[in-house]
Motif scaffolding. Structure first.
Motif, mmCIF file in Angstrom:
data_model
loop_
_atom_site.group_PDB
_atom_site.id
_atom_site.type_symbol
_atom_site.label_atom_id
_atom_site.label_comp_id
_atom_site.label_asym_id
_atom_site.label_seq_id
_atom_site.Cartn_x
_atom_site.Cartn_y
_atom_site.Cartn_z
ATOM 1 N N THR A 41 -9.939 60.057 67.335
ATOM 2 C CA THR A 41 -10.495 59.739 65.880
ATOM 3 C C THR A 41 -9.228 58.870 65.256
ATOM 4 O OG1 THR A 41 -9.540 61.806 65.345
ATOM 5 C CG2 THR A 41 -11.965 61.610 65.731
ATOM 6 N N GLY A 42 -8.182 58.770 65.975
ATOM 7 C CA GLY A 42 -7.171 58.087 65.303
ATOM 8 C C GLY A 42 -6.995 56.734 65.966
ATOM 9 N N THR A 43 -5.881 55.845 65.625
ATOM 10 C CA THR A 43 -5.668 54.690 66.310
ATOM 11 C C THR A 43 -4.224 54.956 67.076
ATOM 12 O OG1 THR A 43 -4.585 53.927 64.263
ATOM 13 C CG2 THR A 43 -6.808 53.440 64.482
ATOM 14 N N THR A 44 -4.245 54.204 68.198
ATOM 15 C CA THR A 44 -3.060 54.176 68.955
ATOM 16 C C THR A 44 -2.599 55.601 69.279
ATOM 17 O OG1 THR A 44 -2.207 51.957 67.741
ATOM 18 C CG2 THR A 44 -0.861 52.789 69.204
ATOM 19 N N VAL A 45 -3.547 56.259 69.843
ATOM 20 C CA VAL A 45 -3.448 57.653 70.348
ATOM 21 C C VAL A 45 -2.992 57.736 71.752
ATOM 22 C CG1 VAL A 45 -4.526 60.069 70.363
ATOM 23 C CG2 VAL A 45 -5.234 58.511 68.414
ATOM 24 N N ARG A 46 -2.163 58.431 72.049
ATOM 25 C CA ARG A 46 -1.369 58.605 73.513
ATOM 26 C C ARG A 46 -2.034 59.840 74.032
ATOM 27 N NH1 ARG A 46 2.071 56.839 69.817
ATOM 28 N NH2 ARG A 46 3.137 54.873 70.197
ATOM 29 N N VAL A 47 -2.277 59.475 75.497
ATOM 30 C CA VAL A 47 -2.908 60.558 76.353
ATOM 31 C C VAL A 47 -1.334 60.817 77.124
ATOM 32 C CG1 VAL A 47 -4.384 61.341 78.266
ATOM 33 C CG2 VAL A 47 -5.182 59.945 76.417
ATOM 34 N N ARG A 48 -1.211 62.044 77.032
ATOM 35 C CA ARG A 48 0.325 62.543 77.742
ATOM 36 C C ARG A 48 -0.035 63.325 78.939
ATOM 37 N NH1 ARG A 48 4.864 60.081 75.359
ATOM 38 N NH2 ARG A 48 4.327 59.944 73.379
ATOM 39 N N PRO A 51 1.272 68.847 77.433
ATOM 40 C CA PRO A 51 1.013 69.113 76.061
ATOM 41 C C PRO A 51 2.182 68.894 75.288
ATOM 42 C CG PRO A 51 1.116 71.183 77.151
ATOM 43 C CD PRO A 51 1.299 70.136 78.076
ATOM 44 N N SER A 52 2.844 67.700 75.241
ATOM 45 C CA SER A 52 4.046 67.402 74.475
ATOM 46 C C SER A 52 4.410 66.002 74.118
ATOM 47 C CB SER A 52 5.458 68.080 75.167
ATOM 48 O OG SER A 52 6.418 67.544 74.798
ATOM 49 N N THR A 53 4.961 65.609 73.064
ATOM 50 C CA THR A 53 5.234 64.050 72.923
ATOM 51 C C THR A 53 6.197 63.665 74.036
ATOM 52 O OG1 THR A 53 6.470 64.847 71.120
ATOM 53 C CG2 THR A 53 4.448 64.094 70.709
ATOM 54 N N SER A 54 6.923 64.573 74.586
ATOM 55 C CA SER A 54 7.911 64.020 75.530
ATOM 56 C C SER A 54 7.286 63.902 76.925
ATOM 57 C CB SER A 54 9.072 64.957 75.645
ATOM 58 O OG SER A 54 8.452 66.310 75.925
ATOM 59 N N GLY A 55 5.964 64.323 76.983
ATOM 60 C CA GLY A 55 5.245 64.105 78.343
ATOM 61 C C GLY A 55 5.160 62.552 78.566
ATOM 62 N N THR A 56 4.933 62.223 79.939
ATOM 63 C CA THR A 56 4.737 60.805 80.301
ATOM 64 C C THR A 56 3.447 60.323 79.660
ATOM 65 O OG1 THR A 56 5.796 61.167 82.446
ATOM 66 C CG2 THR A 56 4.410 59.463 82.130
ATOM 67 N N LYS A 57 3.557 58.965 79.221
ATOM 68 C CA LYS A 57 2.339 58.593 78.568
ATOM 69 C C LYS A 57 1.376 57.910 79.585
ATOM 70 C CE LYS A 57 2.655 54.490 76.401
ATOM 71 N NZ LYS A 57 2.734 53.385 75.446
ATOM 72 N N LEU A 58 0.207 58.403 79.563
ATOM 73 C CA LEU A 58 -0.879 57.974 80.469
ATOM 74 C C LEU A 58 -1.717 56.798 80.130
ATOM 75 C CD1 LEU A 58 -2.183 61.508 81.757
ATOM 76 C CD2 LEU A 58 -0.115 59.957 82.710
ATOM 77 N N GLY A 59 -1.670 56.521 78.735
ATOM 78 C CA GLY A 59 -2.395 55.360 78.264
ATOM 79 C C GLY A 59 -2.548 55.657 76.656
ATOM 80 N N THR A 60 -2.844 54.490 75.920
ATOM 81 C CA THR A 60 -3.135 54.768 74.527
ATOM 82 C C THR A 60 -4.253 53.945 74.185
ATOM 83 O OG1 THR A 60 -0.789 53.913 74.235
ATOM 84 C CG2 THR A 60 -1.816 53.659 72.650
ATOM 85 N N TYR A 61 -5.213 55.100 73.384
ATOM 86 C CA TYR A 61 -6.489 54.623 73.078
ATOM 87 C C TYR A 61 -6.647 54.592 71.573
ATOM 88 C CZ TYR A 61 -6.931 55.416 77.908
ATOM 89 O OH TYR A 61 -6.579 55.284 79.294
ATOM 90 N N ASP A 62 -7.653 53.916 70.950
ATOM 91 C CA ASP A 62 -8.016 53.769 69.485
ATOM 92 C C ASP A 62 -9.429 54.629 69.330
ATOM 93 O OD1 ASP A 62 -6.165 52.121 68.634
ATOM 94 O OD2 ASP A 62 -7.172 50.476 69.544
ATOM 95 N N SER A 63 -9.734 54.663 68.374
ATOM 96 C CA SER A 63 -10.980 55.551 67.932
ATOM 97 C C SER A 63 -12.148 55.373 68.541
ATOM 98 C CB SER A 63 -11.273 55.421 66.177
ATOM 99 O OG SER A 63 -12.396 56.125 65.841
ATOM 100 N N GLY A 64 -12.668 56.357 69.048
ATOM 101 C CA GLY A 64 -14.074 56.079 69.936
ATOM 102 C C GLY A 64 -13.960 56.206 71.373
#
Length: 124
Positions: A41-48, A51-64
């Motif tokens: 539902t947000g913009t530039t949301v990271r999949v980690r 369950p932590s912002t220090s987890g490796t970024k798997l991808g970045t996605y926008d709303s939808g």
């Protein structure tokens, strides 16, 4: 057309699956959802990866963007970076990923319901 009544053994009287009229009535009354999803539902949301912002970024996605939910249980934030404090566990291209609940919503796809019409298809 897919005949769910036939495929769960109602048509041929197969009781090996434990299927009976009570099960049929349960399905008539209660929709069964095939899949639950997390939708960004947000913009530039990271999949980690955790369950932590220090987890490796798997991808970045926008709303939808949509991901299959792996469990309805929430994962507690392990690093304090998720505003809501909890993460959804999702399938990210065959790998477990996490999305902060502050930036996604959960929904289920169309319910599958066995009706009297499905039962009547047994005679076809």
């Amino acid at each position: 057309m897919y005949n769910i009544a036939e495929n769960i053994g109602i048509c041929d009287g197969d009781t090996s699956t434990g299927t009976d009229i009570n099960m049929l009535l349960t399905f008539i009354i209660t929709p069964v959802y095939a899949t639950d999803y997390a939708e960004i539902t947000g913009t530039t949301v990271r999949v980690r990866s955790t369950p932590s912002t220090s987890g490796t970024k798997l991808g970045t996605y926008d709303s939808g963007a949509k991901f299959v939910l792996k469990t309805k249980e929430l994962s507690k934030d392990q690093g304090g970076g998720c505003e809501s404090g909890y993460w959804y566990q999702v399938d990210h291209n065959g790998t477990t990923g996490y999305i902060c609940t502050a930036y996604a919503r959960i929904y289920s796809d169309t319910p599958v319901v066995i009706t009297a019409e499905a039962k009547s298809q047994c005679d076809d």
